[in-house]
Design a protein around this motif. Structure first.
Motif, PDB file in Angstrom:
ATOM      1  N   CYS A  39       0.852  -1.185   0.000  1.00 47.88           N
ATOM      2  CA  CYS A  39       0.000   0.000   0.000  1.00 47.88           C
ATOM      3  C   CYS A  39       0.891   1.241   0.000  1.00 47.88           C
ATOM      4  O   CYS A  39       1.787   1.361   0.838  1.00 47.88           O
ATOM      5  CB  CYS A  39      -0.894  -0.044   1.232  1.00 47.88           C
ATOM      6  SG  CYS A  39      -1.566   1.529   1.745  1.00 47.88           S
TER       7      CYS A  39
ATOM      8  N   ILE B 146      -2.080   1.546  -4.948  1.00 48.49           N
ATOM      9  CA  ILE B 146      -3.411   1.385  -4.386  1.00 48.49           C
ATOM     10  C   ILE B 146      -4.110   0.401  -5.328  1.00 48.49           C
ATOM     11  O   ILE B 146      -3.821   0.349  -6.526  1.00 48.49           O
ATOM     12  CB  ILE B 146      -4.197   2.702  -4.222  1.00 48.49           C
ATOM     13  CG1 ILE B 146      -4.419   3.419  -5.535  1.00 48.49           C
ATOM     14  CG2 ILE B 146      -3.521   3.599  -3.185  1.00 48.49           C
ATOM     15  CD1 ILE B 146      -5.367   4.624  -5.421  1.00 48.49           C
ATOM     16  N   GLN B 147      -4.992  -0.387  -4.774  1.00 50.40           N
ATOM     17  CA  GLN B 147      -5.613  -1.472  -5.539  1.00 50.40           C
ATOM     18  C   GLN B 147      -6.384  -0.955  -6.748  1.00 50.40           C
ATOM     19  O   GLN B 147      -6.378  -1.581  -7.813  1.00 50.40           O
ATOM     20  CB  GLN B 147      -6.525  -2.282  -4.617  1.00 50.40           C
ATOM     21  CG  GLN B 147      -7.124  -3.495  -5.284  1.00 50.40           C
ATOM     22  CD  GLN B 147      -7.925  -4.350  -4.314  1.00 50.40           C
ATOM     23  OE1 GLN B 147      -7.582  -4.440  -3.140  1.00 50.40           O
ATOM     24  NE2 GLN B 147      -8.971  -4.959  -4.806  1.00 50.40           N
TER      25      GLN B 147
ATOM     26  N   HIS C 198      -6.084  -6.106   2.976  1.00 54.04           N
ATOM     27  CA  HIS C 198      -5.122  -5.035   3.194  1.00 54.04           C
ATOM     28  C   HIS C 198      -4.669  -5.013   4.646  1.00 54.04           C
ATOM     29  O   HIS C 198      -5.487  -4.824   5.549  1.00 54.04           O
ATOM     30  CB  HIS C 198      -5.751  -3.688   2.815  1.00 54.04           C
ATOM     31  CG  HIS C 198      -5.983  -3.554   1.348  1.00 54.04           C
ATOM     32  ND1 HIS C 198      -5.242  -2.703   0.566  1.00 54.04           N
ATOM     33  CD2 HIS C 198      -6.845  -4.187   0.508  1.00 54.04           C
ATOM     34  CE1 HIS C 198      -5.649  -2.806  -0.687  1.00 54.04           C
ATOM     35  NE2 HIS C 198      -6.621  -3.697  -0.748  1.00 54.04           N
TER      36      HIS C 198
ATOM     37  N   CYS D 156      -3.053  -2.761   6.100  1.00 51.80           N
ATOM     38  CA  CYS D 156      -3.247  -1.442   6.706  1.00 51.80           C
ATOM     39  C   CYS D 156      -4.624  -1.334   7.355  1.00 51.80           C
ATOM     40  O   CYS D 156      -4.822  -0.519   8.253  1.00 51.80           O
ATOM     41  CB  CYS D 156      -3.029  -0.318   5.691  1.00 51.80           C
ATOM     42  SG  CYS D 156      -4.082  -0.389   4.245  1.00 51.80           S
TER      43      CYS D 156
END
Length: 186
Positions: A75, A115-116, A144, A146
């Motif tokens: 990320c 970022i995805q 994720h 995060c």
């Protein structure tokens, strides 16, 4: 490896309250620098290198799908991993892409700070550029760290993103067939 990267990791250890001279941490800055370089090796690759000419003439004009391509990325906001899988489909127009090249394209973009949402689009646009397909579809599902290890600490959340290009965007039937084949349609 740049000489600065290990020293940055040494400073991070000091910054979090650790002693970089402690026995278990003596080589950590060097190991962490090598790990970060590996995790971000996508920056050292180009689409041309990854595809390496593996386009083959084909009369097939039916959907080609590569499902469950595992991906590991970092990320760009927290430098924490996100881990998941990509499903990639395209409809050929005279050329098909070598099977492993789809996975290599996913990996090249995943091995960058990401970022995805952007990762999904980059993969779709790369497959489109290389194959000149009638359409490309990409769905990514990822967990994720995060969100799991910090912040809201939600362990079972999965983020899904999709990008549909060409006939996948224009035709609900084509899009539905793709989603059904990857098991995402009800």
């Amino acid at each position: 490896m740049s000489q600065e990267l290990p020293s940055f990791f040494r400073e991070i250890l000091i910054g979090v309250g650790e002693d970089p001279e402690r026995e278990g941490l003596l080589d950590t800055p060097k190991r962490a620098a090598k790990a970060m370089q590996y995790l971000c090796h996508g920056y050292q690759k180009s689409l041309e290198e990854v595809v390496n000419g593996a386009l083959f003439a084909s009369d097939n004009d039916e959907m080609v799908i590569v499902k469950d391509v595992e991906l590991y990325s970092l990320c760009e906001h927290h430098l924490l991993p996100f881990i998941g899988k990509a499903h990639v489909a395209y409809i050929p127009t005279g050329k098909v892409l070598g099977l492993s090249k789809v996975a290599r394209i996913v990996d090249m973009y995943a091995r960058r700070l990401q970022i995805q949402e952007n990762l999904t689009r980059q993969i779709a646009e790369a497959v489109q550029q290389v194959t000149n397909a009638a359409g490309v579809a990409v769905v990514i599902e990822a967990k994720h760290m995060c969100m799991m290890m910090r912040g809201v600490e939600k362990q079972n959340s999965v983020m899904s993103t999709s990008v549909m290009l060409g006939v996948f965007r224009e035709s609900s039937n084509t899009r539905h067939e793709f989603l059904q084949l990857i098991g995402r349609s009800h």
